[in-house]
Write a protein that holds these residues in place. Structure first.
Motif, PDB file in Angstrom:
ATOM      1  N   ALA A 458       0.815  -1.204   0.000  1.00 22.41           N
ATOM      2  CA  ALA A 458       0.000   0.000   0.000  1.00 22.41           C
ATOM      3  C   ALA A 458       0.850   1.255   0.000  1.00 22.41           C
ATOM      4  N   ARG A 459       2.169   1.125   0.214  1.00 20.21           N
ATOM      5  CA  ARG A 459       3.011   2.295   0.287  1.00 20.21           C
ATOM      6  C   ARG A 459       3.338   2.811  -1.105  1.00 20.21           C
ATOM      7  N   LEU A 460       3.326   4.148  -1.249  1.00 20.06           N
ATOM      8  CA  LEU A 460       3.602   4.773  -2.525  1.00 20.06           C
ATOM      9  C   LEU A 460       5.020   4.457  -2.970  1.00 20.06           C
ATOM     10  N   GLY A 461       5.182   4.050  -4.218  1.00 22.62           N
ATOM     11  CA  GLY A 461       6.511   3.787  -4.760  1.00 22.62           C
ATOM     12  C   GLY A 461       7.078   2.428  -4.421  1.00 22.62           C
ATOM     13  N   ALA A 462       6.287   1.563  -3.769  1.00 28.02           N
ATOM     14  CA  ALA A 462       6.840   0.259  -3.374  1.00 28.02           C
ATOM     15  C   ALA A 462       7.212  -0.588  -4.571  1.00 28.02           C
ATOM     16  N   ALA A 463       6.551  -0.378  -5.702  1.00 29.27           N
ATOM     17  CA  ALA A 463       6.829  -1.201  -6.882  1.00 29.27           C
ATOM     18  C   ALA A 463       8.228  -0.970  -7.438  1.00 29.27           C
ATOM     19  N   THR A 464       8.839   0.171  -7.135  1.00 29.42           N
ATOM     20  CA  THR A 464      10.159   0.464  -7.669  1.00 29.42           C
ATOM     21  C   THR A 464      11.265   0.283  -6.642  1.00 29.42           C
ATOM     22  N   GLU A 465      10.960  -0.164  -5.424  1.00 27.80           N
ATOM     23  CA  GLU A 465      11.998  -0.363  -4.416  1.00 27.80           C
ATOM     24  C   GLU A 465      12.869  -1.556  -4.774  1.00 27.80           C
ATOM     25  N   ARG A 466      14.129  -1.427  -4.431  1.00 30.42           N
ATOM     26  CA  ARG A 466      15.059  -2.513  -4.697  1.00 30.42           C
ATOM     27  C   ARG A 466      14.879  -3.614  -3.664  1.00 30.42           C
ATOM     28  N   LYS A 467      15.185  -4.818  -4.094  1.00 31.49           N
ATOM     29  CA  LYS A 467      15.075  -5.975  -3.219  1.00 31.49           C
ATOM     30  C   LYS A 467      16.457  -6.514  -2.908  1.00 31.49           C
ATOM     31  N   VAL A 468      16.495  -7.395  -1.934  1.00 31.67           N
ATOM     32  CA  VAL A 468      17.756  -8.019  -1.558  1.00 31.67           C
ATOM     33  C   VAL A 468      18.380  -8.703  -2.772  1.00 31.67           C
ATOM     34  N   GLY A 469      17.549  -9.369  -3.566  1.00 37.06           N
ATOM     35  CA  GLY A 469      18.064 -10.062  -4.746  1.00 37.06           C
ATOM     36  C   GLY A 469      18.707  -9.144  -5.759  1.00 37.06           C
ATOM     37  N   ASP A 470      18.316  -7.859  -5.769  1.00 37.13           N
ATOM     38  CA  ASP A 470      18.888  -6.916  -6.727  1.00 37.13           C
ATOM     39  C   ASP A 470      20.336  -6.555  -6.400  1.00 37.13           C
ATOM     40  N   VAL A 471      20.726  -6.658  -5.140  1.00 37.87           N
ATOM     41  CA  VAL A 471      22.096  -6.300  -4.744  1.00 37.87           C
ATOM     42  C   VAL A 471      22.882  -7.510  -4.248  1.00 37.87           C
ATOM     43  N   MET A 472      22.271  -8.670  -4.314  1.00 39.50           N
ATOM     44  CA  MET A 472      22.934  -9.876  -3.816  1.00 39.50           C
ATOM     45  C   MET A 472      24.100 -10.258  -4.722  1.00 39.50           C
ATOM     46  N   ARG A 473      25.174 -10.715  -4.121  1.00 36.72           N
ATOM     47  CA  ARG A 473      26.331 -11.205  -4.858  1.00 36.72           C
ATOM     48  C   ARG A 473      26.620 -12.646  -4.415  1.00 36.72           C
ATOM     49  N   ALA A 474      27.657 -13.230  -4.985  1.00 40.78           N
ATOM     50  CA  ALA A 474      28.018 -14.601  -4.592  1.00 40.78           C
ATOM     51  C   ALA A 474      28.365 -14.643  -3.103  1.00 40.78           C
ATOM     52  N   PRO A 475      28.035 -15.743  -2.427  1.00 38.06           N
ATOM     53  CA  PRO A 475      28.306 -15.807  -0.980  1.00 38.06           C
ATOM     54  C   PRO A 475      29.801 -15.867  -0.684  1.00 38.06           C
ATOM     55  N   VAL A 476      30.156 -15.445   0.525  1.00 43.87           N
ATOM     56  CA  VAL A 476      31.517 -15.684   1.000  1.00 43.87           C
ATOM     57  C   VAL A 476      31.728 -17.202   1.010  1.00 43.87           C
ATOM     58  N   GLU A 477      32.841 -17.637   0.438  1.00 48.20           N
ATOM     59  CA  GLU A 477      33.069 -19.083   0.318  1.00 48.20           C
ATOM     60  C   GLU A 477      32.991 -19.741   1.696  1.00 48.20           C
ATOM     61  N   PRO A 478      32.034 -20.656   1.894  1.00 48.21           N
ATOM     62  CA  PRO A 478      31.807 -21.192   3.239  1.00 48.21           C
ATOM     63  C   PRO A 478      32.787 -22.294   3.613  1.00 48.21           C
ATOM     64  N   LEU A 479      32.816 -22.579   4.894  1.00 48.12           N
ATOM     65  CA  LEU A 479      33.550 -23.716   5.435  1.00 48.12           C
ATOM     66  C   LEU A 479      32.579 -24.860   5.683  1.00 48.12           C
ATOM     67  N   PRO A 546      16.087 -13.424  -0.901  1.00 40.21           N
ATOM     68  CA  PRO A 546      16.123 -12.561  -2.096  1.00 40.21           C
ATOM     69  C   PRO A 546      14.875 -11.722  -2.317  1.00 40.21           C
ATOM     70  N   GLY A 547      13.702 -12.201  -1.881  1.00 45.09           N
ATOM     71  CA  GLY A 547      12.477 -11.469  -2.149  1.00 45.09           C
ATOM     72  C   GLY A 547      12.185 -10.325  -1.198  1.00 45.09           C
ATOM     73  N   GLN A 548      12.973 -10.165  -0.141  1.00 42.52           N
ATOM     74  CA  GLN A 548      12.723  -9.083   0.818  1.00 42.52           C
ATOM     75  C   GLN A 548      13.148  -7.745   0.243  1.00 42.52           C
ATOM     76  N   ARG A 549      12.392  -6.699   0.583  1.00 43.17           N
ATOM     77  CA  ARG A 549      12.760  -5.349   0.165  1.00 43.17           C
ATOM     78  C   ARG A 549      13.850  -4.815   1.088  1.00 43.17           C
ATOM     79  N   LEU A 550      14.757  -4.046   0.512  1.00 45.84           N
ATOM     80  CA  LEU A 550      15.840  -3.488   1.318  1.00 45.84           C
ATOM     81  C   LEU A 550      15.310  -2.597   2.434  1.00 45.84           C
ATOM     82  N   SER A 551      14.231  -1.877   2.143  1.00 47.87           N
ATOM     83  CA  SER A 551      13.667  -1.001   3.175  1.00 47.87           C
ATOM     84  C   SER A 551      13.118  -1.801   4.347  1.00 47.87           C
ATOM     85  N   ASP A 552      12.665  -3.022   4.082  1.00 43.67           N
ATOM     86  CA  ASP A 552      12.105  -3.842   5.156  1.00 43.67           C
ATOM     87  C   ASP A 552      13.188  -4.472   6.030  1.00 43.67           C
TER      88      ASP A 552
END
Length: 601
Positions: A458-479, A546-552
């Protein structure tokens, strides 16, 4: 000669000394920025989409010729072949399609994520090509032998997988892989249905859930290119045809509100039955190839009396739009196609439900119009207009997207005269269907896996907010959880990170190992050699999906002490799929907040 060569070399050097700055500036101007690169990639994917669609058409006609000894559409074929062949071919086709899936998946072993929406919502954009090829081979056999399933699923899946493979070969980050997958879906739907606008809207609204221009422009580009590749002088301008009719009276619209109510109830019922049939099927111990074979046999049996149930129903839909069938025949044809589609989908047959839904909508609208005319009501309205509006209404009810349904019907028919009642019916059908069944045909499989797909706000402009998936990169190589202290030390000496994720053999995040925590075990004495990562790791931190909004997730980012916050597929499975740079995410949010605050000057 040597003097001349030396003078030439000196002259070239002097020229570059004078103009090297200009050459650098020219190089910067000619270098592609990210948005231009995305358009180029979208064009390549569009060509792939058109090529896959053309390849499908060739395979479809070839398999029909092998199976029936005839080419053409199923309505023509059913008039020329014996009834026993109409039953036998879908039965054997179902068996072959099931065996392809059964042995193909066993050969691949671990196909990974295969759902388009799942690789966007809970994945990193990696859609395996081998799994898509197996599914495509099974699907084309099913469709070509008469299964009541659509071709758009086959084309979208394969094109999206090829697009994802292209990105992985170039080692591109997850946000770009997801965009390439969405471009593949856009190109696949556009090429399969000759509907470039609907293809782009489908990918933006349903696949990505984002209409920002940086995403929408590549989707449009890929769908347009794919459409132009498949078009030729023999391609019909409109996918379905219905005479134009001028709606100029307010009294004509109430009937289409009623049709929207009926379409909404029918769409919700279809979704509930799909859900129940899937639950029953998963509980059966019958092999998949046997289930698909039995489904093909039942569809073939119904096709003896109603050959319209064979295939996706494209030709039968045009018949409904152009002719006024008797009510009893329409009711029987609608019921037969409804049952055939449910049986086919419930058995596990690979394909889409887009075009079968359009057939059901056309039959429903025509049945409603015929009933009205039998009661001497709405006689000034043509039956074909009701059928066309019914297609849009049922599509909107099953996808929960009235905008997509409106655009799709307009592009398929190129008939603007029906838009007013179509818009009204699509909106009513969506509202009714959502109230009766909250999940759409695309989000229901994700809900069963516990994935959240919040597409609206319901928030104005929510359709254009970036999501976690938009800025996600490869993970730190795990152990691994069983990594020795020596292996842990070597890893910390070769990377700049102070925290390392610890995972099990399936890639699930078990915890985090901090460099600071190693101090507590350095005085362990003889036991030092037996210490492994699971002995000294911390519990898993607050993770992102990935589907979470950065603002959230801003509070989580602010509270985290990690430089790279882990991203998992779901908060229940905790499979590590990426990482988000805390500083980059906070910087992006800071820029967005600054841009939204009006200046006081």
């Amino acid at each position: 000669m040597q003097d001349a060569w030396l003078r030439l070399v000196r002259g070239v050097r002097a020229y570059f000394r004078r103009h090297w700055k200009g050459a650098l500036l020219l190089r910067e101007k000619l270098r592609l920025n990210e948005e231009a690169l995305h358009l180029v990639l979208a064009g390549i994917i569009g060509v792939l989409g058109g090529a896959v669609s053309l390849a499908y058409q060739g395979c479809n006609q070839f398999i029909k010729w092998l199976a029936f000894g005839e080419r053409g559409n199923f309505l023509e074929i059913s008039q020329r072949v014996a009834p026993w062949k109409i039953v036998l071919v879908p039965t054997l086709g179902g068996l072959a399609a099931g065996l392809i899936i059964y042995f193909g998946l066993r050969l691949i072993r671990s196909p990974g994520l295969t759902n388009l929406l799942e690789v966007i919502v809970a994945g990193d954009g990696r859609l395996p090509v081998r799994g898509a090829m197996v599914s495509a081979a099974s699907s084309v056999v099913s469709i070509s032998t008469g299964a009541s399933i659509g071709r758009e699923g086959l084309i979208m899946q394969l094109v999206a997988a090829l697009a994802s493979k292209l990105g992985r070969m170039a080692q591109w980050p997850p946000y770009r892989l997801r965009l390439l997958v969405a471009c593949g879906a856009s190109a696949g739907l556009a090429a399969g249905c000759n509907a470039p606008v609907a293809g782009a809207v489908f990918a933006a609204q349903i696949v990505l859930g984002n209409f920002s221009m940086s995403h929408f422009a590549p989707l449009v580009f890929s769908s347009v290119v794919a459409t132009m590749v498949v078009r030729n002088p023999f391609t019909a301008p409109a996918w379905v045809e219905v005479p134009s009719f001028d709606f100029n009276k307010l009294s004509q619209l109430p009937w289409f509100v009623v049709l929207g109510l009926i379409a909404g109830c029918c769409g919700a019922s279809l979704l509930k039955i799909f859900q129940e049939s899937d639950r029953v099927t998963r509980g059966l111990r019958v092999p998949m190839y046997v289930r698909i074979m039995l489904a093909g046999m039942m569809v073939g049996g119904m096709a003896i009396y109603f050959p319209e149930v064979l295939g996706n129903g494209h030709e039968a839909t045009n018949e409904i739009l152009s002719r006024n069938f008797p009510l009893a025949f329409l009711a029987g044809m609608f019921a037969a196609k409804f049952v055939a589609t449910v049986i086919t989908v419930g058995s596990g047959t690979v394909g889409g439900v887009f075009t079968p839904t359009l057939f059901l909508g056309a039959a429903l609208g025509s049945l409603f119009a015929g009933s009205l005319h039998a009661l001497h009501l709405g006689t000034d309205l043509p039956q074909g207009a009701f059928a066309l509006v019914g297609m849009g209404g049922l599509l909107a009810a099953t996808t929960h997207s009235p905008l997509l349904a409106m655009i799709m019907i307009f592009e398929l028919s190129l008939n603007y005269s029906v838009m007013p009642p179509l818009m009204l019916s699509c909106v009513v059908a969506t509202l009714v269907s959502r109230s009766l069944h909250p999940e759409s045909v695309y989000t229901e499989p994700l809900r069963r896996k516990g994935l959240e797909l919040a597409r609206e706000s319901a928030r104005l402009g929510a359709a254009t907010e970036r999501k976690v998936g938009d800025v996600m990169r490869a993970p730190v190589e795990p152990l691994r959880d069983n990594a020795t202290l020596q292996q842990i030390s070597e890893r910390f000496l070769t990377i700049p990170n102070n925290f390392l994720p610890v995972v099990d053999e399936h890639g699930r995040l078990l915890g985090m190992l901090a460099l600071h925590d190693l101090k507590s075990v350095l005085n362990a004495g003889p036991e030092l050699g037996g210490i492994i990562a699971s002995d000294v790791m911390r519990p898993p931190p607050a993770c992102l999906t990935p589907g979470q909004r950065l603002s959230d997730v801003l509070p989580m980012l602010l509270a985290s002490e990690l430089r790279n916050v882990p991203v998992v597929d779901t908060l229940t499975e905790l499979k590590l799929i990426g990482a988000v740079s805390r500083s980059e995410a906070l910087g992006s949010l800071s820029e967005a907040i600054s841009a939204s605050v009006p200046s006081k000057e």
